[in-house]
Structures are given as C-alpha cells and as structure tokens.
Design an enzyme around this catalytic site. Structure first.
Site, PDB file in Angstrom:
ATOM      1  N   ASP A   1     -11.095  10.332  -4.978  1.00 45.63           N
ATOM      2  CA  ASP A   1     -12.259  11.218  -5.082  1.00 45.63           C
ATOM      3  C   ASP A   1     -12.011  12.288  -6.141  1.00 45.63           C
ATOM      4  O   ASP A   1     -12.867  13.127  -6.385  1.00 45.63           O
ATOM      5  CB  ASP A   1     -12.461  11.958  -3.744  1.00 45.63           C
ATOM      6  CG  ASP A   1     -11.227  12.788  -3.441  1.00 45.63           C
ATOM      7  OD1 ASP A   1     -10.151  12.178  -3.254  1.00 45.63           O
ATOM      8  OD2 ASP A   1     -11.315  14.035  -3.460  1.00 45.63           O
TER       9      ASP A   1
ATOM     10  N   GLU B   1       0.863  -1.189   0.000  1.00 46.64           N
ATOM     11  CA  GLU B   1       0.000   0.000   0.000  1.00 46.64           C
ATOM     12  C   GLU B   1       0.894   1.232   0.000  1.00 46.64           C
ATOM     13  O   GLU B   1       1.776   1.375   0.862  1.00 46.64           O
ATOM     14  CB  GLU B   1      -0.934   0.052   1.221  1.00 46.64           C
ATOM     15  CG  GLU B   1      -1.854   1.277   1.070  1.00 46.64           C
ATOM     16  CD  GLU B   1      -2.733   1.604   2.268  1.00 46.64           C
ATOM     17  OE1 GLU B   1      -2.623   0.952   3.317  1.00 46.64           O
ATOM     18  OE2 GLU B   1      -3.532   2.559   2.124  1.00 46.64           O
TER      19      GLU B   1
ATOM     20  N   ASP C   1      -2.448  11.866  -2.876  1.00 46.12           N
ATOM     21  CA  ASP C   1      -2.447  13.334  -2.922  1.00 46.12           C
ATOM     22  C   ASP C   1      -2.592  13.762  -4.384  1.00 46.12           C
ATOM     23  O   ASP C   1      -1.805  13.325  -5.233  1.00 46.12           O
ATOM     24  CB  ASP C   1      -1.129  13.882  -2.354  1.00 46.12           C
ATOM     25  CG  ASP C   1      -1.084  13.737  -0.840  1.00 46.12           C
ATOM     26  OD1 ASP C   1      -2.155  13.570  -0.226  1.00 46.12           O
ATOM     27  OD2 ASP C   1       0.023  13.793  -0.280  1.00 46.12           O
TER      28      ASP C   1
ATOM     29  N   GLU D   1       4.895   5.113   3.307  1.00 46.15           N
ATOM     30  CA  GLU D   1       4.244   6.404   3.573  1.00 46.15           C
ATOM     31  C   GLU D   1       5.350   7.443   3.738  1.00 46.15           C
ATOM     32  O   GLU D   1       6.360   7.196   4.397  1.00 46.15           O
ATOM     33  CB  GLU D   1       3.389   6.262   4.839  1.00 46.15           C
ATOM     34  CG  GLU D   1       2.881   7.520   5.477  1.00 46.15           C
ATOM     35  CD  GLU D   1       2.017   8.388   4.590  1.00 46.15           C
ATOM     36  OE1 GLU D   1       0.985   7.946   4.091  1.00 46.15           O
ATOM     37  OE2 GLU D   1       2.427   9.561   4.382  1.00 46.15           O
TER      38      GLU D   1
HETATM   39  C1  LIG Z   1      -4.860  11.917   1.050  1.00 42.32           C
HETATM   40  S1  LIG Z   1      -3.853  10.915   2.013  1.00 42.32           S
HETATM   41  C2  LIG Z   1      -4.662   9.336   1.979  1.00 42.32           C
HETATM   42  C3  LIG Z   1      -4.295   8.448   3.137  1.00 42.32           C
HETATM   43  C4  LIG Z   1      -4.963   7.081   3.163  1.00 42.32           C
HETATM   44  N1  LIG Z   1      -4.617   6.288   2.006  1.00 42.32           N
HETATM   45  C5  LIG Z   1      -6.447   7.201   3.290  1.00 42.32           C
HETATM   46  O1  LIG Z   1      -7.145   6.829   2.331  1.00 42.32           O
HETATM   47  O2  LIG Z   1      -6.922   7.669   4.335  1.00 42.32           O
HETATM   48  C6  LIG Z   1      -2.437  10.626   0.976  1.00 42.32           C
HETATM   49  C7  LIG Z   1      -1.299   9.996   1.738  1.00 42.32           C
HETATM   50  O3  LIG Z   1      -0.270   9.640   0.834  1.00 42.32           O
HETATM   51  C8  LIG Z   1       0.970  10.009   1.409  1.00 42.32           C
HETATM   52  N2  LIG Z   1       1.903  10.184   0.281  1.00 42.32           N
HETATM   53  C9  LIG Z   1       1.902  11.198  -0.612  1.00 42.32           C
HETATM   54  N3  LIG Z   1       2.847  11.005  -1.539  1.00 42.32           N
HETATM   55  C10 LIG Z   1       3.456   9.822  -1.215  1.00 42.32           C
HETATM   56  C11 LIG Z   1       4.512   9.071  -1.803  1.00 42.32           C
HETATM   57  N4  LIG Z   1       5.107   9.511  -2.901  1.00 42.32           N
HETATM   58  N5  LIG Z   1       4.884   7.920  -1.223  1.00 42.32           N
HETATM   59  C12 LIG Z   1       4.267   7.489  -0.101  1.00 42.32           C
HETATM   60  N6  LIG Z   1       3.262   8.166   0.501  1.00 42.32           N
HETATM   61  C13 LIG Z   1       2.856   9.299  -0.058  1.00 42.32           C
HETATM   62  C14 LIG Z   1       0.673  11.262   2.172  1.00 42.32           C
HETATM   63  O4  LIG Z   1       1.625  11.546   3.172  1.00 42.32           O
HETATM   64  C15 LIG Z   1      -0.690  10.919   2.761  1.00 42.32           C
HETATM   65  O5  LIG Z   1      -0.580  10.233   3.997  1.00 42.32           O
END
Ligand SMILES: C[S@@+](CC[C@H](N)C(=O)[O-])C[C@H]1O[C@@H](n2cnc3c(N)ncnc32)[C@H](O)[C@@H]1O
Length: 324
Positions: free
Chosen positions: A150, A39, A114, A64
C-alpha cells in the site's frame, strides 16, 4: 516487577523449522517433492493457508521475524490442518542467502512489507538491490517475485532497487485476488488506500551470494552472589560497536531458582528477540543464552549475555569468570 515465566513457543518439529533443520533441504523438510514457494513476512499466516488450498502441490515455506506472529500462524496451521506449510522464524534475507540453493524457488511473495518510512531506516528495507540479486540466483527458470504494498514510496524504492540490481525485469499489474485478503490488505482496503503490485522476473542468474559467517562462540558468565536480590527490574541498554542490546524484562522461573531476561538485540541487518537466563548452580550463578527462538549466533548474542551480566552486577553480584 519480576513476573512468572511465559509459555514457550509451541513446537512440533515438523511445521516449525529450526536453523539446524534447514540443511536437510526442502524435499526432506516437506517429505515430498514439489515447487518451493517462499513467503517473507507472513504475519498471521492466513495467506499461506489460502495458498495451500489454491495450490496443494506447492511446498510453502514461510519466514517471519516476529515471534508473536510465528506463534499465531503456527496455531492457525494446526487449527486448519495445514500439511504443506513450514514456518521459520528469522530474517527473510538470511533464509534466501543462507538456506536456499540456486534455482530452488518457484516464487517469492512479499505482501505488505514493513515500509521503514524514515530516512534513517531505509537500510532495514528488504527489497534492496543486493536482495534482488540473491533472489535472482535462488529463483528457478520461470520463477518470479511478487510484491504487493500500500506504500507508494516503498513501491517506488523496490522498483528502483530491482532496476539497479541489473537482474530483474518488472511487470506492473493487478494483484492476485488472494493477496487482497491478507490481514494488512483488508486493513488498508478498509481505509481506501491504493494498493500497488508488481511481478519481478529474473533476466540473469548472478553468482550465488556469499553466505554469512554467522556462528560466533557463545558467551557465558559465572557470578558470585544471590539471585534473590533481583526483586525489581528496569530496562537496561548496552551499546556495542555494531549494535544495541536492550534488556526489556525479567521473569522469575516457576521451576527452579533462575531468572530469565527478555532481550532485544539490534544489529546491522538483524533484530533478534532473545532469552538470557541466570540460574543458581552449586558453584555460583551461571548466565547463558537460551536456545529459545533459535537465535542466530551473532556478536549481538554475546553482547546480550554481557548486558545481563551488567544488570546482575547492578544487584550486587560479582563476576568471577566470563568466557567464550
Ligand atoms: C505489515 S506486516 C504484513 C503481514 C502480512 N504479509 C499481511 O499482509 O498481513 C509485515 C510483516 O513482515 C514481518 N517482517 C518484517 N521484516 C521482516 C524480515 N526481514 N523477514 C521476515 N519477516 C519480516 C513483520 O514482522 C510483519 O509480520
């Protein structure tokens, strides 16, 4: 204000992996054989907990980028007695490229990535054509990549990137129920936003991606002067060819005469939060990167040491020696 040190990320050497653990390979890291599922961007980690309960035979690797999220998820794994999840703090793209072997993954989940909505942020998005080619190489036959989001524009972008990669087919459909129970899924459903879902499946096995030549020698510096001069602090920014360093905060150490600086480094495809420490030794004030957070040894790390050295010279310390 210079404040007291913070508590470091908890570490038990088993659930939370470091860069140096990764070459051992999944079977050793999980201490058993099993389908490996990744994930990317696990946020608070609740989805990994659900997956362990739904698929106790899976070996679940979460990556993450946010330290605060890793810390929260790590505590959740402890609290809930989770056995078959390993967490890694870093960039999803790098884990896929640098640590995984061809045909090693059963599935990749990307839940609510993101969206980086601004035009000049598009290169930060994870699901680019090059990423799909890497993923197609890492996924085992029958493996797939599930995207749930979304964000209509990111969704279209990811589908277009998969098409452009030339190695993925897609199937649109309803998201699995568990992906609708993540923190962000619940938040967006509360706001009645539509949720989009697609399963990408490799149609080809492209050659493995080139691994990055990440490791750069580390920078250190030795300064003359006295750290007691560091009584107040304001943010400092250093630009370099290829990125930016921002020195955000300074904390006086509780246990010695050191000052630890919290630094963010932005490079082309990487954002790292680092700690750089200055401490008094017999022959002067030594400045160096801390191993905290398992930094990738890029040029940005060296620039972070430079930036902190710049900050200290602003307090009247002078550089006697800077070396790699
Ligand atoms: C909008 S949040 C969604 C979190 C979770 N998947 C959820 O659905 O609740 C996006 C997550 O992706 C992480 N993230 C962003 N770019 C990333 C990357 N290149 N590698 C790993 N994590 C990343 C961010 O820190 C954040 O925790």
């Amino acid at each position: 204000m210079v404040t007291d040190s913070r508590v470091a990320l908890p570490f038990d050497g088993r659930r939370l992996l470091r860069k140096r653990d990764m070459p051992a390979g999944p079977d050793a890291l999980f201490q058993r054989e099993g389908p490996l599922v990744l994930e990317i961007g696990f946020g608070d980690g609740r989805f990994l907990v659900e997956l362990e309960r739904l698929h106790p035979e899976w070996n679940l690797l979460g990556v993450e980028i946010s330290l605060a999220s890793v810390s929260r998820a790590f505590r959740r794994m402890h609290r809930e007695g989770i056995e078959h999840v390993r967490l890694y703090r870093g960039h999803g793209r790098m884990v896929v490229r640098d640590f995984l072997k061809p045909d090693s993954l059963r599935r990749i989940y990307v839940n609510f990535p993101d969206p980086w909505p601004r035009r000049n942020q598009v290169s930060y998005r994870l699901l680019q054509p090059a990423f799909f080619r890497m993923a197609a190489n890492r996924l085992a036959p029958g493996g797939d990549l599930l995207l749930t989001t979304d964000h209509a524009e990111y969704f279209a972008f990811a589908r277009e990137s998969a098409r452009a990669s030339g190695v993925m087919s897609e199937a649109l459909g309803e998201p699995p129920p568990e992906t609708l129970r993540t923190k962000y899924a619940l938040k967006w459903q509360e706001e009645d936003r539509p949720i989009y879902h697609v399963v990408f499946t490799p149609t080809d096995n492209p050659p493995p991606p080139e691994r990055a030549t990440q490791s750069q020698p580390m920078q250190h510096a030795l300064l003359d002067g006295d750290l007691s001069a560091v009584r107040s602090f304001s943010k400092h920014v250093r630009q370099f060819d290829g990125g930016t360093v921002i020195v955000l905060e300074a904390y006086r150490s509780l246990t010695d005469d050191g000052v630890t600086f919290e630094v963010v480094v932005e490079e082309a495809d990487l954002r790292q939060e680092l700690l750089v420490k200055a401490w008094e030794k017999e022959d002067g004030v030594f400045v160096g990167l801390q191993p905290f957070g398992d930094p990738m040894g890029t040029r940005g790390c060296r620039e972070a040491v430079h930036a902190v050295t710049d900050v200290l010279t602003g307090y009247g310390l002078t550089v006697r020696q800077a070396w790699i």
